[in-house]
Design an enzyme around this catalytic site. Sequence first.
Site, PDB file in Angstrom:
ATOM      1  N   ASP A  74       7.198 -13.490 -13.039  1.00 37.05           N
ATOM      2  CA  ASP A  74       6.596 -13.210 -14.254  1.00 37.05           C
ATOM      3  C   ASP A  74       7.304 -13.517 -15.308  1.00 37.05           C
ATOM      4  OD1 ASP A  74       8.359 -11.385 -13.231  1.00 37.05           O
ATOM      5  OD2 ASP A  74       7.770  -9.730 -14.672  1.00 37.05           O
ATOM      6  N   GLU A 132       9.426  -8.223 -12.989  1.00 35.41           N
ATOM      7  CA  GLU A 132      10.706  -7.985 -13.174  1.00 35.41           C
ATOM      8  C   GLU A 132      10.795  -7.675 -14.477  1.00 35.41           C
ATOM      9  OE1 GLU A 132      14.892  -9.069 -14.683  1.00 35.41           O
ATOM     10  OE2 GLU A 132      12.725  -9.932 -15.358  1.00 35.41           O
TER      11      GLU A 132
END
Length: 359
Positions: A74, A132
């Site tokens: 991400d 994350e």
Amino acid sequence: MSVELNLSADPVELTVALVNTPSVSGEEAELADAVQRALVEQAPHLEVVRSGNTVLARTNLGLPARVVLAGHLDTVPLNDNLPLRRTGSGEDELLHGCGTVDMKGGDAVFLHLAATLTAPRHDLTFVFYDCEEIEATRNGLGRIERDLPDWLAGDLAIVGEPSNGVVEAGCQGTMRIELRTTGVRAHPARAWMGVNAIHAAGEALRRLESYEPRRVEIDGCHYREGLQAVRIAGGVAGNVVPDECVVTINHRFAPDRSVADAEAHLREVFDGFDVTVVDFAGGALPGLGAPAARELVAAAGGEPVAKLGWTDVARFAALGVPAVNYGPGDPLLAHKQNEYAPAAQIRRCADVLRRFLTG
């Protein structure tokens, strides 16, 4: 049209493909699908499983040691910085765009190695995880730790966070507290009848201003602590003496302090104030004594440095797995609109890790 990734290609070209597939936190499905499909089709030597939008792959060669390579898929929200742009050429080529630094350059390196290292000297586990960049409760590594814990076991973990191609060892811990002062409401025209809670916070701010952060050397790595007010809230209306004020303070502490040590230190610094811990995450010691870590440092060259910030190496350290940060890109450019990574550094990180993993 589905995204197609060529894992055997130049890691720079793979970085371009990853960056041009948007994957803001919580929206990683398209990229995770592409990663899973590519690993299944192009890396038949790996066992591949899927958990949510995390893709895991590993060798099962029965070798005496295992290295875990982990990278998050991400990114932070886009900021008019896609599609990827390329400037310069050859050794001076730069890749500009969201995720080039944090951390699709590192992901590209790991994916390339996953497909092309068929006879490593250590068993390998690759973890490409989601979420994350947002609240820790959604981090894909936490889900893997709960549901598939054996996939995080190893003798060394390498987290591909940007480190300028230098081994960054361990990481700082972080703690956020709220310091609350109270008072008595009154009309400002008759202020002596009240107690101003904002004024009462002044002493805490003076302590912050005069605070001298600790500097600590651990295994040759220099950690610098920090204590900063990051938010202040108070006030009722323009004609009311406020009866409450809250100062939010962030503490970054060296990994030789435990979370309990950090809390005790903050309560000492702000003795006499109402202190509430609202968030924390422990740090990670450098872990450079592990044999595999020493081999990686030798392959990378140069001297390892302290990681100033918190990363998921702390999750591995908490599991008893020595962990370091190693990846392309300048961490100071992470999350910036002008984020960019040198193409040559991406290739060098791939070469260093190939040398380390093959001997």
